[in-house]
Design an enzyme around this catalytic site. Sequence first.
Site, PDB file in Angstrom:
ATOM      1  N   GLU A 251       6.060   7.706  -4.736  1.00  0.00           N
ATOM      2  CA  GLU A 251       4.624   7.703  -4.999  1.00  0.00           C
ATOM      3  C   GLU A 251       4.233   8.938  -5.802  1.00  0.00           C
ATOM      4  O   GLU A 251       4.812  10.011  -5.617  1.00  0.00           O
ATOM      5  CB  GLU A 251       3.847   7.668  -3.679  1.00  0.00           C
ATOM      6  CG  GLU A 251       4.112   6.416  -2.861  1.00  0.00           C
ATOM      7  CD  GLU A 251       3.317   6.379  -1.561  1.00  0.00           C
ATOM      8  OE1 GLU A 251       2.571   7.356  -1.287  1.00  0.00           O
ATOM      9  OE2 GLU A 251       3.431   5.389  -0.812  1.00  0.00           O
TER      10      GLU A 251
ATOM     11  N   HIS B  80      -1.794   3.753  -1.427  1.00  0.00           N
ATOM     12  CA  HIS B  80      -1.633   4.368  -0.096  1.00  0.00           C
ATOM     13  C   HIS B  80      -2.998   4.700   0.514  1.00  0.00           C
ATOM     14  O   HIS B  80      -3.278   5.846   0.894  1.00  0.00           O
ATOM     15  CB  HIS B  80      -0.777   5.636  -0.190  1.00  0.00           C
ATOM     16  CG  HIS B  80      -0.075   5.962   1.098  1.00  0.00           C
ATOM     17  ND1 HIS B  80       1.162   6.551   1.135  1.00  0.00           N
ATOM     18  CD2 HIS B  80      -0.439   5.790   2.396  1.00  0.00           C
ATOM     19  CE1 HIS B  80       1.539   6.727   2.392  1.00  0.00           C
ATOM     20  NE2 HIS B  80       0.580   6.271   3.179  1.00  0.00           N
TER      21      HIS B  80
ATOM     22  N   ASP C  17       0.822  -1.202   0.000  1.00  0.00           N
ATOM     23  CA  ASP C  17       0.000   0.000   0.000  1.00  0.00           C
ATOM     24  C   ASP C  17       0.860   1.258   0.000  1.00  0.00           C
ATOM     25  O   ASP C  17       0.350   2.360  -0.167  1.00  0.00           O
ATOM     26  CB  ASP C  17      -0.921  -0.002   1.233  1.00  0.00           C
ATOM     27  CG  ASP C  17      -1.927   1.132   1.222  1.00  0.00           C
ATOM     28  OD1 ASP C  17      -2.622   1.292   0.198  1.00  0.00           O
ATOM     29  OD2 ASP C  17      -2.017   1.868   2.223  1.00  0.00           O
TER      30      ASP C  17
END
Length: 399
Positions: free
Chosen positions: A260, A283, A255
């Site tokens: 990112e 996430h 996750d």
Amino acid sequence: MAKIVLLEKIHPSAVDHLRSEGFTEIVQLPTALKSNELRTTLADVDVVGIRSATHVSADTLKHLPNLKAIGCFCIGTNQVDLPAAAAQGIPVFNAPFSNTRSVAELVIAQAILLLRRIPEKNARTHRGHWDKSAQGAYEVRNKVLGIIGYGNIGAQVGILAESVGMRVTYYDVESKLPLGNARPAATLEGLLEQADIVTLHVPGGSLTENLMTTERIATMKPTAVLINASRGGVVDIDALNAALRERRLAGAALDVFPAEPKNDKEEFVSPLRGLDNVILTPHIGGSTEEAQENIGREVADKLARFLKAGTTRWAVNFPEIPHLEKEAKSRILHVHRNEPGVIARMNADFAEAGMNIVAQHLQTRGPIGYVMTDVDAPIPAALLNKLRGEPATIRCELL
């Protein structure tokens, strides 16, 4: 009245709570801001609320002399330079408990899906393959769940895991009292060797960077699965990718990632994309309506208490003074370097000005001291200026 800026689509519960506490000057921005944008936007701001995508560096803080507090509307605070904030007299607050249940539920769901090979079956069915084979698909009952990091979330994962019949073991660098029937593992390697599911719940930072290396992943059973809902840098992604492609690991669910996207317009890039036995989520461990509402209210309440009374209870980087109602005429909040003589000189200044101290509360944390002083009369400007001019003073505010 304090000016507050909230970034990154913080839940409306935060605004509702702040307004209920009397704060009306609140600006909401939907995205994270880069350092130069932060400096411009927060130039005259008292409090900023952020989530995980906004990074507040020591250099950025130097350009924000008016900033009094930072609220991280999430669990982690590694996006803020905490020592630099403390050195500037800025407490940082977060929500360490509010999304615990949401993350724990996601981990348990991922564990069940991976052991049943659901991600792979789902992907193959979408491509037209009708694979009813039971080979490699297992119940979670009686399987060993290994939890690395037995904090709030790790312990909650263990409780939920036991409710579906798993056997729980955990490893933590600190001694932690086990909940339920969980058993502590003597070593990290010992946990990895026996676990059917390994789930990571450790903080970010240099001590946990690439905690799961090629060597440690190789210690796991080839039938085991790895879950990471903690911090992206905890797992060596290249090592994990190699283990999965070479069938030295049965599956994984991630996750969080080392890099990112900053928004939904930016492409997510990872070598794990396309692997049928891997669950990739953006996430969202704490992304439930319940968790976000709770986080908004929890952090907003901490910020409101600080602004109204100087409360620093639960600050992650600052001396903690519990909530004390302001009942005297004036309250001075004094942040200073933790060195001898500061309080004596400050109290002498109060006495010289004819001020009677009715209450005083001091706490220190490393190089920082924080003292809350209540007096029974208005504070003259000359006294306030004198306190601010004290060589050890970092910040001095009058409530």
